[in-house]
Motif scaffolding. Structure first.
Motif, PDB file in Angstrom:
ATOM      1  N   ASP A 245       0.853  -1.181   0.000  1.00  0.00           N
ATOM      2  CA  ASP A 245       0.000   0.000   0.000  1.00  0.00           C
ATOM      3  C   ASP A 245       0.894   1.238   0.000  1.00  0.00           C
ATOM      4  O   ASP A 245       1.520   1.556   1.013  1.00  0.00           O
ATOM      5  N   LEU A 248      -0.185   3.905   2.611  1.00  0.00           N
ATOM      6  CA  LEU A 248       0.201   3.520   3.965  1.00  0.00           C
ATOM      7  C   LEU A 248       1.702   3.706   4.162  1.00  0.00           C
ATOM      8  O   LEU A 248       2.156   4.141   5.231  1.00  0.00           O
ATOM      9  N   ARG A 264      -4.903   9.277   4.844  1.00  0.00           N
ATOM     10  CA  ARG A 264      -4.820   8.830   3.453  1.00  0.00           C
ATOM     11  C   ARG A 264      -5.336   9.887   2.477  1.00  0.00           C
ATOM     12  O   ARG A 264      -4.769  10.097   1.412  1.00  0.00           O
TER      13      ARG A 264
END
Length: 383
Positions: A245, A248, A264
């Motif tokens: 990700d 992340l 995010r």
């Protein structure tokens, strides 16, 4: 008036109209060409300015207004297999090269699994639809990434190594230098680790961009300016069954290096490319936080990366252009900062400011901006 004179008059009018139409068409094409994405094999430039090391875009940006790609516009997938293989001439000297790279660092480097970018593509539902990036990843050892990509940079300052190690590194560089510098060709190269690295601009509501300077004794890019957050995309041990990700990873690196907590939705990415020296994929983006840096920033854990911080006012185009032009930047970070400046000011204004950039403005910025040192655990520049 004869028939021939009438014919000449009509012909002259038609030709004049054709010339005017052709000129208008050419003007429109030039304008459209400037707004088009730059092909992946071209260098990133703004007017006559380009970073110290050429930067090649995988897929370019609209130079008038860089695209802001969010989570819904980037799809990360796990590749079926990886094409990477550590070159035979480097394998016996892997530990020696890593130790040379680690010389003088605050922390002892440890190996880990990072994300190797195996392929990159753009999917569009239609000409007017916003693009979707498709990134495919495979697992890669961080130490293999150091040996194959990071050791390529000309600023790499290894400790005294045995002759055979230096010769192996030299052969590796010669082979890589002989490759065609296209993004997709590099991704398909079995001899390069190609771990994906993020360069992220952290910008507060006042338009202040957090800038760091690397410790001068580091083996690669020691003492150079760098944007707020840089770091490899790690592949977590408990997530090897799925794709990494990147959002992340950006959140985690920002917390470690600056103490700032991102969400995010704060993060956008502008471009994917590579420096001509290291030839590995770099993802450039920005995160806009609420409030000012003084409120958001705390002491991070990763003092190795950015020992010193200060800020750059993106609204002050004169100073920002001078810092971009005359500052001693990591090339990828310079491109990341340029993309945020394009986002704020547009191509024409930034190109003019870069062409007129005054070195005295850069000197005044570097001399008058209070420095922030982690070691002192104080934040004088925000006081």
């Amino acid at each position: 008036m004869t028939i021939w004179q009438i014919f000449e008059g009509v012909l002259t009018s038609v030709l004049a109209s054709a010339v005017i139409a052709l000129a208008l068409w050419a003007k429109a094409q030039l304008k459209r060409r400037r707004k088009q994405r730059i092909p992946y094999h071209l260098e990133f430039r703004i007017g006559d300015w380009f970073p110290g090391v050429p930067f090649i875009l995988a897929d370019g940006v609209d130079l008038d207004k860089p695209q802001q790609l969010r989570a819904g516009n980037i799809r990360c997938e796990k590749a079926d297999s990886s094409s990477f293989k550590l070159p035979e001439e480097l394998a016996p000297f892997r530990n020696d090269i890593v130790k040379a790279y680690n010389r003088g660092s605050f922390l002892e480097l440890t190996d880990g699994t990072i994300a190797r970018l195996e392929s990159f593509a753009i999917a569009r539902a239609g000409a007017s639809e916003f693009p979707v990036w498709v990134l495919k990843f495979g697992p890669l050892s961080y130490f293999d990434f150091i040996c194959t990509n990071l050791a390529l940079t000309p600023t790499f300052k290894p400790v005294v190594l045995p002759k055979e190690v230096l010769e192996a590194l030299g052969r590796h560089r010669q082979i890589i230098d002989s490759l065609d510098l296209s993004f997709h060709e590099i991704l398909r190269c079995q001899r390069l680790g190609n771990g994906l690295t993020i360069h992220l601009n952290i910008i507060d509501t006042n338009g202040h961009l957090l800038v760091g300077r690397r410790p001068p004794h580091l083996s690669i890019y020691g003492g150079k300016l760098v944007t707020s957050v840089t770091g490899a995309v790690n592949w977590q041990k408990d997530q090897l069954g799925s794709a990494p990700d990147i959002f992340l990873a950006a959140i985690r690196e920002t917390k470690e290096e600056t103490g700032i907590r991102l969400n995010r939705e704060d993060i956008v990415f502008y471009a994917l490319g590579m420096q001509a020296d290291q030839r590995h994929p770099l993802l450039l983006g920005a995160a806009k936080i609420k409030g000012n840096l003084a409120e958001a920033m705390g002491l991070g854990q990763d003092a190795w990366e950015n020992e010193i911080f200060y800020y750059l006012d993106l609204e002050d185009i004169k100073t920002a252009a001078a810092v971009l032009r005359y500052g001693d930047w990591i090339p990828a970070s310079a491109v990341a900062v340029a993309l945020s400046l394009l986002d704020v000011h547009g191509y024409e204004k930034l190109a003019r400011s870069l062409s007129k950039a005054d070195k005295r403005s850069f000197r005044a910025w570097s001399q008058q901006t209070p420095w922030l040192s982690r070691q002192k655990q104080k934040f004088p520049l925000f006081a």
